[in-house]
Write a protein that holds these residues in place. Sequence first.
Motif, PDB file in Angstrom:
ATOM      1  N   ASN A   1      21.767  -0.865  -6.065  1.00  0.00           N
ATOM      2  CA  ASN A   1      20.560  -0.982  -5.269  1.00  0.00           C
ATOM      3  C   ASN A   1      19.750   0.296  -5.358  1.00  0.00           C
ATOM      4  N   PRO A   2      18.444   0.211  -5.634  1.00  0.00           N
ATOM      5  CA  PRO A   2      17.646   1.425  -5.692  1.00  0.00           C
ATOM      6  C   PRO A   2      17.456   2.004  -4.311  1.00  0.00           C
ATOM      7  N   PRO A   3      17.292   3.322  -4.209  1.00  0.00           N
ATOM      8  CA  PRO A   3      17.058   3.914  -2.897  1.00  0.00           C
ATOM      9  C   PRO A   3      15.736   3.453  -2.316  1.00  0.00           C
ATOM     10  N   THR A   4      15.664   3.458  -1.000  1.00  0.00           N
ATOM     11  CA  THR A   4      14.411   3.090  -0.335  1.00  0.00           C
ATOM     12  C   THR A   4      13.352   4.133  -0.636  1.00  0.00           C
ATOM     13  N   PRO A   5      12.122   3.715  -1.029  1.00  0.00           N
ATOM     14  CA  PRO A   5      11.086   4.697  -1.320  1.00  0.00           C
ATOM     15  C   PRO A   5      10.811   5.559  -0.101  1.00  0.00           C
ATOM     16  N   PRO A   6      10.569   6.867  -0.310  1.00  0.00           N
ATOM     17  CA  PRO A   6      10.290   7.735   0.830  1.00  0.00           C
ATOM     18  C   PRO A   6       8.981   7.358   1.484  1.00  0.00           C
ATOM     19  N   PRO A   7       8.834   7.639   2.782  1.00  0.00           N
ATOM     20  CA  PRO A   7       7.570   7.338   3.450  1.00  0.00           C
ATOM     21  C   PRO A   7       6.425   8.096   2.794  1.00  0.00           C
ATOM     22  N   VAL A   8       5.292   7.443   2.703  1.00  0.00           N
ATOM     23  CA  VAL A   8       4.101   8.040   2.118  1.00  0.00           C
ATOM     24  C   VAL A   8       3.042   8.126   3.198  1.00  0.00           C
ATOM     25  N   SER A   9       2.456   9.297   3.385  1.00  0.00           N
ATOM     26  CA  SER A   9       1.451   9.477   4.422  1.00  0.00           C
ATOM     27  C   SER A   9       0.188   8.713   4.071  1.00  0.00           C
ATOM     28  N   ILE A  10      -0.457   8.181   5.091  1.00  0.00           N
ATOM     29  CA  ILE A  10      -1.746   7.536   4.899  1.00  0.00           C
ATOM     30  C   ILE A  10      -2.776   8.595   4.521  1.00  0.00           C
ATOM     31  N   ASP A  11      -3.792   8.163   3.804  1.00  0.00           N
ATOM     32  CA  ASP A  11      -4.828   9.077   3.347  1.00  0.00           C
ATOM     33  C   ASP A  11      -5.397   9.883   4.516  1.00  0.00           C
ATOM     34  N   PRO A  12      -5.667  11.195   4.326  1.00  0.00           N
ATOM     35  CA  PRO A  12      -6.154  12.026   5.428  1.00  0.00           C
ATOM     36  C   PRO A  12      -7.411  11.494   6.081  1.00  0.00           C
ATOM     37  N   GLN A  13      -8.197  10.706   5.358  1.00  0.00           N
ATOM     38  CA  GLN A  13      -9.428  10.216   5.966  1.00  0.00           C
ATOM     39  C   GLN A  13      -9.164   9.295   7.149  1.00  0.00           C
ATOM     40  N   HIS A  14      -7.926   8.837   7.275  1.00  0.00           N
ATOM     41  CA  HIS A  14      -7.582   7.928   8.373  1.00  0.00           C
ATOM     42  C   HIS A  14      -7.062   8.680   9.590  1.00  0.00           C
ATOM     43  N   ASN A  15      -7.073   9.996   9.563  1.00  0.00           N
ATOM     44  CA  ASN A  15      -6.489  10.744  10.670  1.00  0.00           C
ATOM     45  C   ASN A  15      -7.315  10.661  11.939  1.00  0.00           C
ATOM     46  N   THR A  16      -8.588  10.412  11.840  1.00  0.00           N
ATOM     47  CA  THR A  16      -9.446  10.370  13.012  1.00  0.00           C
ATOM     48  C   THR A  16      -9.840   8.953  13.322  1.00  0.00           C
ATOM     49  N   GLN A  17     -10.155   8.697  14.597  1.00  0.00           N
ATOM     50  CA  GLN A  17     -10.581   7.367  14.980  1.00  0.00           C
ATOM     51  C   GLN A  17     -11.960   7.088  14.413  1.00  0.00           C
ATOM     52  N   LEU A  18     -12.180   5.822  14.094  1.00  0.00           N
ATOM     53  CA  LEU A  18     -13.474   5.426  13.556  1.00  0.00           C
ATOM     54  C   LEU A  18     -14.465   5.257  14.690  1.00  0.00           C
ATOM     55  N   SER A  19     -15.591   5.901  14.589  1.00  0.00           N
ATOM     56  CA  SER A  19     -16.636   5.702  15.588  1.00  0.00           C
ATOM     57  C   SER A  19     -17.458   4.483  15.229  1.00  0.00           C
ATOM     58  N   GLN A  20     -17.996   3.809  16.239  1.00  0.00           N
ATOM     59  CA  GLN A  20     -18.756   2.593  16.023  1.00  0.00           C
ATOM     60  C   GLN A  20     -20.218   2.818  16.384  1.00  0.00           C
ATOM     61  N   PRO A  21     -21.158   2.488  15.515  1.00  0.00           N
ATOM     62  CA  PRO A  21     -22.567   2.602  15.848  1.00  0.00           C
ATOM     63  C   PRO A  21     -22.889   1.766  17.087  1.00  0.00           C
TER      64      PRO A  21
ATOM     65  N   PRO B   1       0.821  -1.217   0.000  1.00  0.00           N
ATOM     66  CA  PRO B   1       0.000   0.000   0.000  1.00  0.00           C
ATOM     67  C   PRO B   1       0.851   1.260   0.000  1.00  0.00           C
ATOM     68  N   ASN B   2       0.465   2.205  -0.861  1.00  0.00           N
ATOM     69  CA  ASN B   2       1.171   3.486  -0.964  1.00  0.00           C
ATOM     70  C   ASN B   2       2.648   3.313  -1.317  1.00  0.00           C
ATOM     71  N   GLY B   3       2.960   2.197  -1.939  1.00  0.00           N
ATOM     72  CA  GLY B   3       4.337   1.946  -2.368  1.00  0.00           C
ATOM     73  C   GLY B   3       5.291   1.587  -1.257  1.00  0.00           C
TER      74      GLY B   3
END
Length: 815
Positions: free
Chosen positions: A451-471, A355-357
């Motif tokens: 050897n290729p360089p290590t891919p730079p870190p990729v941020s997770i999608d902004p929608q994951h920044n908050t905790q998921l609430s549960q019904p 995911p995200n390379g």
Amino acid sequence: YPALQLLMEDSGSATQALVSLAIDTQHKMERRRIISCLQGFVPLVPDIMPTNAVVQAEGGEPPECGREISSLFETLSAYCFCIGDGERRRPVAACIRLSSSRLEDDKVTFGVLFMGHPHQNGQSGIGNQQLWWQDTEISLTIGDGDTTNTELDSPQEIGPDLFCEVVSQRELGPRLLYLWATKVPVPGPAICLTAERKLFVDASTADPLKQWIVERPSISLRCLLERASAQDFTEKKKEVLSVFLAKAVWQYYSSPWMREPWNKDSVHFVFERRITNPGLGMTGIFVDEPLLSVSIPAPNREHVVDNRGPSRLTFFLATNRIPKILALGIMLMEIQLGRPIESLYTDSKYSHHCPNGIAHANTNHNICKDLINIHNIYAEKETSLPMSTLITSCILPNDVFMPPHAKGLDDDHIRDALYVLVKQLEVWNSKRQPHNVQPLILPVPGMLSTNPPTPPPVSIDPQHNTQLSQPEEEMRHGRTMAQITNSKTTEDWFNRMRSVIHILKAPSDEKEYVAVKVAVLDTGVSPQHAEADYITEYQDFVSRRNDLKCDKTGHGTTSIRLILDMCESASVYVLRIFDRDVATEETQQLAVEALSWCMKNNMDIVCMACGFLSESQALRQKIREVSNRMLVIAAPTNYGNRQDLFYPARYYDFVLPMFATDGNVKSSGQNPSHPGLGKWSFAILGEDIRNIHGVVGSGTSYATAIAAGFAARLLDFARHGDSRSALGGGGGGDPDVAEKLKDKFTMTRVLLSLTMRTIDRPYYCIRPWDLLPAHLQRQIPFSLANPPSDADVRSARRDVCQWIEWGVEGRWTSG
């Protein structure tokens, strides 16, 4: 046959047409049609897969050179080092020829290319050209102490300090040196090199039909895969290269040269010029001359093979019990693909494994499994049956390398299984004139390794920044516990933990002992992930289909991965009690059934990374029974102060509840302000964990799995032979100390010793590396260039035994 007669009238055109049919991509479908037609005749012809009898008849006994390969390691370590300015010894770069060893009556000879030494370059060039390599042969013999040999024309005895000067002397054109090491046997189970051995140097004539192009640097297999064209890197060249590599892995498997698995950065090639006919020659990379790139250290250095990886100790896939076999399978798969497997990371068919390379520990393994099981790579690449059998057995080892098919997981049994596969491939390949191959034509490389360089870190999608609430409806009964976040603060914690594992893992000479049994009550295990291949048993209390592994959410598989990351030697038993992350009315009863199964099958540790909102008397009673015989660790909550703690973690008298910390060993925000569970509330890393889907998450379920794996590691350590002797004092040790660690209150006392400097009220935050002596704590994470010595490891293990013993005695709880 009139048609054949017409072909023979113009054999040149017919040959070109047949060559085109055999190798051109545009004729792939036609080749498949022909193969389908020929398969109808299979009952009329012998099986194309050589049988074991054919292998033995054509191949004879395997060419055992294990002792000589180890002697080569000892000889080079003793004599081959570089002394530049001053007296400091520096490692020497070299390439060992994997296809050139010759076994004679009284000696074995290896081909080695030594790299030009930096401090000698000013006097060793030809004109303005830098010379990279010196061709040598290392000939080892076991004698009676007589260091003379009539084969040498003008032998010159040299000591270790002169080796660098001798090997760096250059003349016009390449010069082949002949080194002869005489060893004196000493009594014992194996022949050892002694101080009486001597090394001679003599000039010798190079092979007139082949010549190394010493002014060019070597290139790695990675570079070859990236640069070679599909038309040039033919199926025959791929198979010839694969045969040599597979055979070399078998020969070197138990040697010091293979302490780390080989990969595409370990294997190198040097440009050659070969004479085919008088006045005619070919120049390029020949796939029948693979080399092992090594860094030869000064004497008494332990790690030799240079895989050009990170500077810290390399820890291979925790979920794979035979990483050197897996590494061979991945390398052979890359050769079949004709490109590095990293090139598939962004392919839509495989990107879900990266995911995200960003790759994780099992990305390459999972992609290879998909190539075999889903995308039918062998049909696409027209891979021969012996080759596909070898690769599949390495990637999916259960049917060949794992018991009961193999007698055990020790090196000898693995080599026996590998030998049959390699010899089948070698017999098949011998019909195809393997040494009659054209060179690969590549551009001159600009560096030794690409050897290729290590891919730079990729941020997770902004929608994951908050905790998921549960019904509220979903939370009526309970759930597994993991939530999504986007931080990456755990890497340093795991690097430090790997250093702890380096000390606690079983010594290489450890005899068989009882593996720790860990039961995981969760959502099951995904059959598409490597973890499914390395669990001991699967029981499905949801579907009642124990033959069909299942994990619809990945939560259970992630827990298994974390446990094996902490203790790869544990026997993991997967008990599926959740259909999905949310519990149903029946889930608590399924948990009771699973716990009864744990008692019947004598588990050591139970991991319950889950919880229930409502109390069940049946569950409480069963937990109470189980806790008398095994350690139960459970996840208490993910909701801070918003909800009460879950069951069974609230049964504090019987269960070890585990809260979460961040990578800095500070209490997580998901913990409640006042847990209210007895005197001590423990917490361990539970934030910013990447799950099997590549999503970074947090939760006490992760902390519970990591704690279960850490507890398994401590119990595993206590069962080692040297630990049993040390624990309990008095020489013979106390045989009950290890088993006492399965008691909740005994484990509590031991864990307290790892929280004295990291109490974050009200939580006792576990810092595993506090087990180690202070001077080793300052060195973690350990580096590949300077790992702890054997003496340091032994001393640290004795300290850990004392630490555990004091915990068992309750010294840490006196205050």
